[in-house]
Scaffold this motif. Structure first.
Motif, short mmCIF file in Angstrom:
data_model
loop_
_atom_site.label_atom_id
_atom_site.label_comp_id
_atom_site.label_asym_id
_atom_site.label_seq_id
_atom_site.Cartn_x
_atom_site.Cartn_y
_atom_site.Cartn_z
N ARG A 159 10.96 -6.47 5.91
CA ARG A 159 10.70 -4.65 6.57
C ARG A 159 9.80 -4.62 6.84
NH1 ARG A 159 11.46 0.05 2.86
NH2 ARG A 159 9.79 -0.36 1.39
N VAL A 160 9.27 -4.24 7.95
CA VAL A 160 8.08 -2.84 7.90
C VAL A 160 7.96 -1.29 8.50
CG1 VAL A 160 6.48 -3.38 10.21
CG2 VAL A 160 6.89 -5.41 9.37
N GLU A 165 1.80 9.19 14.26
CA GLU A 165 1.26 10.73 14.51
C GLU A 165 0.75 10.70 15.73
OE1 GLU A 165 -1.98 13.33 12.82
OE2 GLU A 165 -2.16 11.62 11.88
N THR A 166 1.19 11.90 16.86
CA THR A 166 0.79 11.46 18.27
C THR A 166 0.70 13.51 18.43
OG1 THR A 166 1.68 11.88 20.78
CG2 THR A 166 3.18 12.19 18.67
N GLU A 167 0.07 13.93 19.67
CA GLU A 167 -0.18 15.38 19.88
C GLU A 167 0.50 15.33 21.20
OE1 GLU A 167 -4.01 16.57 19.22
OE2 GLU A 167 -4.21 15.74 17.16
N ARG A 168 0.64 16.62 21.19
CA ARG A 168 1.51 16.66 22.64
C ARG A 168 2.36 16.12 23.17
NH1 ARG A 168 -3.65 17.97 22.22
NH2 ARG A 168 -4.36 15.73 23.88
N LEU A 210 13.13 5.37 18.86
CA LEU A 210 14.03 7.27 18.51
C LEU A 210 12.84 7.79 18.69
CD1 LEU A 210 11.32 7.53 15.06
CD2 LEU A 210 11.23 5.42 16.20
N GLY A 211 14.06 9.09 18.43
CA GLY A 211 13.16 10.22 19.64
C GLY A 211 12.11 10.94 18.65
N VAL A 212 11.16 11.79 19.09
CA VAL A 212 9.87 12.24 18.95
C VAL A 212 9.75 13.79 18.75
CG1 VAL A 212 6.93 12.11 18.74
CG2 VAL A 212 8.48 10.02 19.54
N GLU A 213 10.17 14.11 17.89
CA GLU A 213 10.41 16.00 18.26
C GLU A 213 9.12 16.93 17.35
OE1 GLU A 213 14.62 17.24 16.70
OE2 GLU A 213 15.22 16.02 18.48
N ALA A 214 8.56 16.09 16.24
CA ALA A 214 7.26 16.13 15.61
C ALA A 214 6.01 15.52 16.13
CB ALA A 214 7.57 16.22 13.93
N GLY A 215 4.77 15.81 15.53
CA GLY A 215 4.04 15.33 15.33
C GLY A 215 3.28 14.15 14.74
N ARG A 216 4.00 13.15 13.64
CA ARG A 216 4.50 12.88 12.94
C ARG A 216 5.90 11.98 12.27
NH1 ARG A 216 0.04 14.82 8.48
NH2 ARG A 216 -1.01 15.53 10.31
N GLN A 218 8.06 8.84 10.80
CA GLN A 218 8.46 7.40 10.27
C GLN A 218 9.54 6.63 10.58
OE1 GLN A 218 8.96 5.89 5.98
NE2 GLN A 218 6.69 6.57 5.98
N VAL A 219 8.57 5.08 10.77
CA VAL A 219 9.89 4.55 11.08
C VAL A 219 10.18 2.57 11.03
CG1 VAL A 219 7.87 3.45 13.50
CG2 VAL A 219 10.34 3.44 13.24
N GLU A 220 10.95 2.15 10.27
CA GLU A 220 10.90 1.15 9.83
C GLU A 220 11.86 0.14 11.13
OE1 GLU A 220 13.58 -1.14 5.67
OE2 GLU A 220 13.21 1.45 5.81
N LEU A 221 11.51 -0.74 10.51
CA LEU A 221 11.52 -1.86 11.34
C LEU A 221 11.94 -2.93 10.30
CD1 LEU A 221 9.66 -2.71 14.60
CD2 LEU A 221 12.13 -2.24 14.63
#
Length: 259
Positions: A159-160, A165-168, A210-216, A218-221
């Motif tokens: 797994r990875v 983290e993103t802004e706006r 995945l949908g992004v609703e917050a600025g940060r 985690q995602v698992e592959l």
């Protein structure tokens, strides 16, 4: 070039040291996410995959933020050769682009740059032009990826896990994350490429959205057990769910933590 509608094909079903991010241009500059829809069963695809290899290799050499992804579609699988990298989810992704572009048409090889420009994947001139234009377009949405866990060894359970983290982020933004692998070879026994050994780079081996609703977050592959992390990169890109425009991208090489 082959159009799926004309072939009659049918889909079967709709670490010791810290990992480093790709050494690219400053985050305020432009970037290019180059997605190509391809198949081992398509005789027109190997030349286009050579173009994709050149694009990624040149970008690494120049330190440019160009991210190449080869999505192997599954609608060729019933026409003589089942592509071991094909996935119905990748065909569905191409279908979503076809609806957005208003064409309703699938074909291979198709290249899409930043979710907004599409053309035949073997067209070097169009590719160079689209990428150059993308690199000169400033982005206002930063994106960073950091690798938190990468299971070593081989076998089930690899797994990875990444933090992002993103802004706006735009409303209804989707984060796409792909593991791409270089240096893969396949001996093709049947179909249009029968008798050929295909060398393919930037093959998408795992993919999640995945949908992004917050600025940060985690995602698992779940990576395939035969993945070679020394030849693999994780690419993340933020995309509008409506018009499919890609507004940010980043990458992390798994080779930095490969044992």
């Amino acid at each position: 070039m082959t159009d799926a509608s004309s072939t009659g094909a049918n889909r079967a079903r709709l670490p010791d040291s810290p990992p480093r991010a790709r050494d690219v241009a400053p985050p305020n500059g432009g970037f290019a996410v180059v997605e190509m829809f391809t198949s081992q069963g398509c005789s027109s695809c190997p030349p286009a995959e050579e173009v994709l290899t050149e694009i990624e290799r040149d970008a690494r050499t120049r330190g440019q933020p160009v991210f190449a992804l080869g999505f192997h579609v599954d609608y060729w699988d019933d026409l003589g050769w089942p592509d071991r990298f094909a996935d119905a989810a990748y065909t569905a992704r191409q279908e979503a682009y076809a609806r957005t572009f208003g064409s309703g048409r699938l074909y291979t090889p198709q290249m899409v740059v930043n979710g907004t420009v599409e053309f035949v994947g073997s067209d070097r001139r169009r590719a160079a032009s689209a990428i150059a234009s993308a690199l000169t377009s400033a982005t206002t949405t930063p994106l960073t990826l950091s690798l938190q866990d990468h299971a070593g060894g081989t076998g089930a359970g690899r797994r990875v896990v990444l933090d992002y983290e993103t802004e706006r982020p735009p409303a209804r933004a989707v984060l796409n994350v792909a593991i791409v692998e270089r240096g893969l070879e396949s001996d093709v026994a049947r179909g249009e490429n029968a008798g050929r050994r295909l060398r393919q780079d930037n093959v998408v081996r795992a993919f999640a959205s995945l949908g992004v609703e917050a600025g940060r977050g985690q995602v698992e592959l779940e990576a395939p057990p035969d993945l070679d992390p020394r030849q693999a990169t994780v690419v993340g890109y933020l995309q509008n769910d409506g018009d499919k425009a890609i507004v940010a991208a980043a990458a992390v090489d798994l080779s930095a933590v490969a044992g």
